[in-house]
Scaffold this active site. Structure first.
Site, PDB file in Angstrom:
ATOM      1  N   TRP A 150      -3.206   3.361  -5.753  1.00  0.00           N
ATOM      2  CA  TRP A 150      -4.530   3.894  -6.144  1.00  0.00           C
ATOM      3  C   TRP A 150      -4.564   4.604  -7.491  1.00  0.00           C
ATOM      4  O   TRP A 150      -5.506   5.330  -7.793  1.00  0.00           O
ATOM      5  CB  TRP A 150      -5.093   4.821  -5.040  1.00  0.00           C
ATOM      6  CG  TRP A 150      -4.809   4.308  -3.675  1.00  0.00           C
ATOM      7  CD1 TRP A 150      -5.275   3.148  -3.132  1.00  0.00           C
ATOM      8  CD2 TRP A 150      -3.962   4.901  -2.684  1.00  0.00           C
ATOM      9  NE1 TRP A 150      -4.774   2.985  -1.860  1.00  0.00           N
ATOM     10  CE2 TRP A 150      -3.964   4.048  -1.562  1.00  0.00           C
ATOM     11  CE3 TRP A 150      -3.206   6.083  -2.643  1.00  0.00           C
ATOM     12  CZ2 TRP A 150      -3.230   4.332  -0.408  1.00  0.00           C
ATOM     13  CZ3 TRP A 150      -2.474   6.361  -1.495  1.00  0.00           C
ATOM     14  CH2 TRP A 150      -2.502   5.482  -0.399  1.00  0.00           C
ATOM     15  N   ASP A 199       0.833  -1.209   0.000  1.00  0.00           N
ATOM     16  CA  ASP A 199       0.000   0.000   0.000  1.00  0.00           C
ATOM     17  C   ASP A 199       0.867   1.258   0.000  1.00  0.00           C
ATOM     18  O   ASP A 199       2.103   1.170   0.081  1.00  0.00           O
ATOM     19  CB  ASP A 199      -0.911  -0.068   1.242  1.00  0.00           C
ATOM     20  CG  ASP A 199      -2.310   0.472   0.981  1.00  0.00           C
ATOM     21  OD1 ASP A 199      -2.455   1.295   0.058  1.00  0.00           O
ATOM     22  OD2 ASP A 199      -3.234   0.077   1.703  1.00  0.00           O
ATOM     23  N   ASP A 240     -10.277   3.201  -3.023  1.00  0.00           N
ATOM     24  CA  ASP A 240     -11.085   2.042  -2.645  1.00  0.00           C
ATOM     25  C   ASP A 240     -12.473   2.105  -3.287  1.00  0.00           C
ATOM     26  O   ASP A 240     -13.136   3.134  -3.258  1.00  0.00           O
ATOM     27  CB  ASP A 240     -11.230   1.989  -1.115  1.00  0.00           C
ATOM     28  CG  ASP A 240      -9.870   1.810  -0.446  1.00  0.00           C
ATOM     29  OD1 ASP A 240      -8.853   1.772  -1.158  1.00  0.00           O
ATOM     30  OD2 ASP A 240      -9.852   1.711   0.786  1.00  0.00           O
TER      31      ASP A 240
HETATM   32  C1  GLA Z   1      -6.099   1.251   1.678  1.00  0.00           C
HETATM   33  C2  GLA Z   1      -6.257   0.249   0.541  1.00  0.00           C
HETATM   34  C3  GLA Z   1      -7.335  -0.762   0.911  1.00  0.00           C
HETATM   35  C4  GLA Z   1      -6.967  -1.467   2.207  1.00  0.00           C
HETATM   36  C5  GLA Z   1      -6.752  -0.442   3.315  1.00  0.00           C
HETATM   37  C6  GLA Z   1      -6.170  -1.073   4.576  1.00  0.00           C
HETATM   38  O1  GLA Z   1      -7.218   2.035   1.816  1.00  0.00           O
HETATM   39  O2  GLA Z   1      -6.589   0.913  -0.641  1.00  0.00           O
HETATM   40  O3  GLA Z   1      -7.514  -1.699  -0.135  1.00  0.00           O
HETATM   41  O4  GLA Z   1      -5.808  -2.231   2.007  1.00  0.00           O
HETATM   42  O5  GLA Z   1      -5.840   0.569   2.904  1.00  0.00           O
HETATM   43  O6  GLA Z   1      -5.929  -0.136   5.578  1.00  0.00           O
END
Ligand code: GLA
Length: 387
Positions: A169, A133, A191
């Protein structure tokens, strides 16, 4: 579809990830029972392979005195190695999560500066997959490339085969540099919530994206996905029905079907997000349809392209390895529409061709020049056409 016979990510990765349903409450019991359910439900036989523990698996208070990550003693008392053994014992693979900064999104220790040590630890546990991440990291692209490359190299140096899943992202164009950094899939968006439309997230002062908007991202990035490296439209929200740890009130059955259809057409990884221990028949029908999964897993590995838009309706086409074409007729509007598919819209001649409705599992009358199908609001009809 045998799990063993494929190199990593030669087709879009398939599996399950803990975040959407369990968030920071994930524990070893959930992971063990999910692996068992993946086998007993038939998901494994359909190609779902990875069981991924997302954020919050490690001790929040920090590393040990040697600098090693420590599994949370309350939620993972048996340790991750024991869990990996359980998952492998079911013929599946196991994934873990970290972040290219000091702390993860959930404020657990991240891997910046500990890349080699963490990769070696995960390899010693038998981990097969890393989701990496980008919370708490600088916004610029050069730093992202450098940090992901550093972890990609560290994973490679372990000598163990890892599938490397990049999660920054989409803001720094990972579709351009992700493969070079060692990545096999890269998120193209923030997300995705359990919602058709975007949701206003007051805490972030921004919109979180719904399934409808992801479809446009898939159209923009189609040319960048292919064997070994895939545009990741984010984990599936199929089956959550508003009950997950992530936001969103859920979608209608038709909307979940469109979500599954378009993730398959786009060659997105298929990482299930719902609780597999309580798999409901309608959700199972969406996740276990072998003909639909075959569109996603087709060995040619060509993401679908949007061929035509008229009003709220769209026609998408995806060439398949056997010379056939998968076609999606999608209605993003709020009224039922008659969608007219012309052979020329998808680059085919007017000669008679075999046509099959994939979700219905029904052969249709031969398709020559034009086909008209009624498509309900937010519905996707998937066709396979072979001439
Ligand atoms: C980010 C990621 C999610 C998840 C969360 C965990 O938002 O994009 O997919 O992994 O972190 O904290």
């Amino acid at each position: 579809m045998s799990v063993e016979s494929k190199p990593p990510a030669s087709t879009p990765p398939m599996g399950w990830n803990s975040w959407n349903q369990f968030g920071h409450k994930v524990d070893e019991k959930v992971i063990r029972e999910t692996a068992d359910a993946m086998v007993s439900s038939g998901l494994k036989d359909c190609g779902y392979e990875y069981v991924v523990i997302d954020d919050c698996w490690s001790r929040k208070s920090g590393r040990d005195s040697q600098g090693a990550l420590v599994p949370d003693p309350e939620r993972f008392p048996s340790g991750i190695k024991a869990l990996a053994d359980h998952v492998h014992g079911r013929g599946l693979k196991i994934g873990i999560y970290s972040d290219a900064a000091e702390k993860t999104c959930g404020s657990h220790p991240g891997s910046l500066g500990f890349e080699e040590q963490d990769a070696a630890l995960w390899a010693s546990w038998g981990i097969d997959f890393l989701k990496y991440d980008y919370c708490n990291a600088p916004e610029d692209q050069a730093t992202a490339i450098e940090r992901y490359t550093r972890m990609g190299d560290a994973l490679r140096r372990t000598g163990r085969e890892f599938l490397f899943s990049l999660c920054e992202w989409g803001g720094r164009s990972p579709h351009v540099w992700g493969r070079k950094a060692g990545g096999h899939m890269w998120r193209v968006s923030g997300d995705v919530y359990d919602s058709w439309v975007n949701l206003w997230m007051a805490a972030w002062n921004t919109y979180a994206i719904g399934v409808d908007v992801s479809i446009d991202l898939a159209a923009d990035l189609a040319e960048f996905g292919g064997p070994g490296g895939w545009n990741d439209l984010d984990m599936l929200v199929v089956g959550l029905k508003g009950r997950g740890q992530i936001s969103g009130a859920g979608m209608s059955p038709i909307e979940y079907q469109t979500h599954m259809s378009m993730w398959c057409m786009a060659c997105s990884p298929l990482m299930i997000g719902c609780d597999l221990r309580r798999l409901e028949p309608d959700t199972a029908a969406l996740l276990l349809n072998r003909e639909v999964l075959a569109v996603n897993q087709d060995p040619l590995g060509k993401p679908a392209r949007r061929m035509k838009r008229f009003g709220a309706c769209e026609i998408w086409a995806k060439p398949l390895a056997d010379g056939a074409t998968a076609v999606a007729l999608l209605n993003r509007g709020s009224r039922g529409e008659d969608v007219h598919l012309l052979a020329g819209d998808i680059g085919l001649s007017d000669e008679p061709k075999l046509a099959r409705d994939i979700w219905a599992g029904e052969d249709l009358a031969d398709f020559t020049k034009e086909m008209v199908r009624r498509v309900q609001p937010h519905e996707t009809i998937l066709l396979k056409i072979k001439g």
